[in-house]
Design a protein around this motif. Structure first.
Motif, mmCIF file in Angstrom:
data_model
loop_
_atom_site.group_PDB
_atom_site.id
_atom_site.type_symbol
_atom_site.label_atom_id
_atom_site.label_comp_id
_atom_site.label_asym_id
_atom_site.label_seq_id
_atom_site.Cartn_x
_atom_site.Cartn_y
_atom_site.Cartn_z
ATOM 1 N N PHE A 191 0.837 -1.301 -0.130
ATOM 2 C CA PHE A 191 -0.040 -0.065 0.052
ATOM 3 C C PHE A 191 0.716 1.301 -0.107
ATOM 4 O O PHE A 191 1.638 1.548 0.984
ATOM 5 N N PRO A 192 1.071 1.898 -1.201
ATOM 6 C CA PRO A 192 1.973 3.153 -1.219
ATOM 7 C C PRO A 192 1.185 4.108 -0.176
ATOM 8 O O PRO A 192 0.249 4.289 0.142
ATOM 9 N N GLU A 193 2.390 4.821 0.400
ATOM 10 C CA GLU A 193 2.071 5.933 1.363
ATOM 11 C C GLU A 193 1.221 5.327 2.398
ATOM 12 O O GLU A 193 -0.078 5.570 2.730
ATOM 13 N N PRO A 194 1.414 4.184 3.048
ATOM 14 C CA PRO A 194 0.539 3.448 3.952
ATOM 15 C C PRO A 194 0.120 4.057 5.405
ATOM 16 O O PRO A 194 -0.802 3.667 5.675
ATOM 17 N N GLN A 195 0.778 5.129 5.601
ATOM 18 C CA GLN A 195 0.061 5.951 6.656
ATOM 19 C C GLN A 195 -1.068 6.837 6.142
ATOM 20 O O GLN A 195 -2.042 7.660 6.902
#
Length: 479
Positions: free
Chosen positions: A395-399
């Motif tokens: 998940f890109p940019e997980p935050q």
């Protein structure tokens, strides 16, 4: 003569040594590689305290991520809850475990679970779960679930009228537990009156916090309190079961009234019916599974929608379209649920960032190799949702909170696992989806809200919950 005996003794010891070497070599013959890297911590305790304390501090992923960085991003060894264990990481680890269910691995629960849920039939939690999975499909198939929507909608209306409306502030987590438990009580045992629901719910709150704990049965420990709460609930359920048997005999209740009636009137392949305590054991497990995870998810929906007004607007717009299509007093139906696509994408992103099920254990049924490392038979294997949910490769940019991740075909296989996967996929996944969406519908059509404690700490014990219960200030929509 003495020399003869000494020689005989030496020969005997040599034979024993060779036999032991042969047995050891044979037992390791399937394992041609080393054990996974890692450490096993303190004697007996292992790394259990650090594993649990990371959750208590609100960062359950830290235990796993620290070791992934230090030892291996694929698999590492540890010692958890009294057992030698390997932690499988990432989508490949999930795929391996979910694909080899009942082949190389099987479900396993810590000793604390079997002691909190002692079976009246002297079988393990694992065996009881297998029985339940055979019984549940009739109640969780699509046509049954469609009938539940109206009941959920009706209970949600009563819940919001009594617990939320005409209040400036509310504490969200206890209310969400009340909502999901009320629905589970109604659908599983036909208990619907708020006073009776509250009486049943109180010990469940104690039980949940001691379920996955170090099984030290001393007064005041979470485990000790959980055992006492389990016994208290079981007594209450047995009383309900006895009354139901009378009602069934007198024709006052139908065999299809709820899951309890079904259990009491359905025999096994040998023509035997379940005993009252056996039914109580199974209902106890269902009530835990049927409300705890969804209550956590509903709570975090409120948290994230308070923090992200643009996401709230999207959900509000979708839900108000449904409100406008309904006649006054008309209950939600299956078609309405199918229209809640954006709302469900939002709920999925909540489940990604705050999965109620942080992970689960398996047990190795045989020696096998994984990623070049030996996994001995009997070892416990833990998988963690966070190794994919918070992994930038999955998940890109997980935050970042981004519901669009779930549009189209959605995440790659084995990366989004809030309900587990494979044969062990949570059988109540669709049930949970319905009660979460009904909750979202009712809360957004009534209110906007803001958090009273902006940086409230999150505690994982064993599911994520806001430390202060997530108090919010309500702003009702103007008519």
């Amino acid at each position: 003569m003495e020399f003869f005996y000494v020689s005989l003794l030496c020969l005997f010891l040599l034979l024993v040594t060779l036999s032991l070497h042969f047995l050891f070599y044979k037992s390791r013959s399937a394992l041609s590689g080393p054990l996974p890297p890692g450490k096993t911590g303190w004697p007996m305790v292992g790394e259990s305290l650090e594993f649990l304390s990371c959750g208590w501090k609100g960062h359950p992923e830290k235990f796993v991520f620290d070791r992934m960085a230090k030892y291996s991003s694929h698999v590492f060894k540890t010692h958890l809850l009294g057992e030698k264990a390997a932690v499988f990481c990432g989508a490949p680890g999930n795929k391996f475990l979910f694909s080899n269910e009942n082949k190389l691995v099987q479900a396993w629960w810590p000793a604390s679970v079997d002691k909190v849920f002692p079976s009246s039939t002297q079988t393990s939690s694992k065996e009881e779960a297998i029985k339940m999975r055979k019984m549940l499909p009739n109640f969780l198939k699509p046509e049954a679930l469609q009938r539940y929507i109206g009941i959920m909608d009706h209970i949600a209306g009563r819940h919001f009228s009594s617990g939320w409306e005409n209040k400036d502030q509310v504490k969200v987590f206890p209310l969400c537990k009340n909502y999901t438990f009320w629905i589970a009580s109604r659908l599983f045992v036909s208990v619907e009156e708020p006073t009776e629901v509250a009486k049943l719910l109180e010990p469940f709150n104690v039980l949940a916090s001691g379920l996955i704990s170090v099984p030290i049965d001393l007064p005041g420990t979470p485990f000790n309190r959980a055992v006492k709460a389990s016994n208290q609930i079981r007594k209450m359920l047995v009383a309900l079961i006895k009354q139901r048997k009378v009602d069934l005999a007198e024709g006052k209740a139908s065999p299809t009234k709820d899951i309890m009636s079904h259990m009491l009137t359905t025999s096994d392949e040998n023509g035997k019916f379940m005993h009252e305590l056996d039914v109580a054991d199974k209902i106890l497990g269902l009530l835990i599974g049927g409300h705890d995870t969804a209550s956590s998810a509903c709570t975090f929906v409120i948290k994230f929608l308070a923090e992200l007004p643009e996401i709230y607007e999207g959900v509000y717009k979708e839900q108000m379209e449904i409100v406008k299509s309904k006649a006054p007093g008309e209950l939600l139906n299956w078609d309405d649920i199918q229209k809640m696509k954006y709302s469900w994408n939002v709920a999925c992103e909540v489940l990604r960032l705050a999965p109620p099920l942080q992970g689960a254990f398996r047990e190795a049924l045989a020696d096998f190799m994984y990623n070049g490392f030996s996994i001995p038979k009997g070892w416990k294997i833990y998988w963690s949702a966070n190794t994919t949910h918070r992994n930038p490769e999955c998940f890109p940019e997980p935050q970042k909170f981004d519901p669009s991740r779930f549009e189209g075909s959605g995440p790659a296989p084995y990366t989004f696992v809030p309900f587990g996967g494979g044969p062990r996929m949570c059988p109540g996944k669709e049930y949970a989806r319905l009660e979460i969406l009904v909750f979202i519908h009712h809360v957004v059509k009534r209110f906007r809200w803001e958090k009273i404690i902006p940086d409230e700490k999150i505690v994982v014990d064993p599911m994520p919950i806001p430390a202060k219960g997530l108090p919010v200030r309500l702003f009702p929509h103007k008519a």
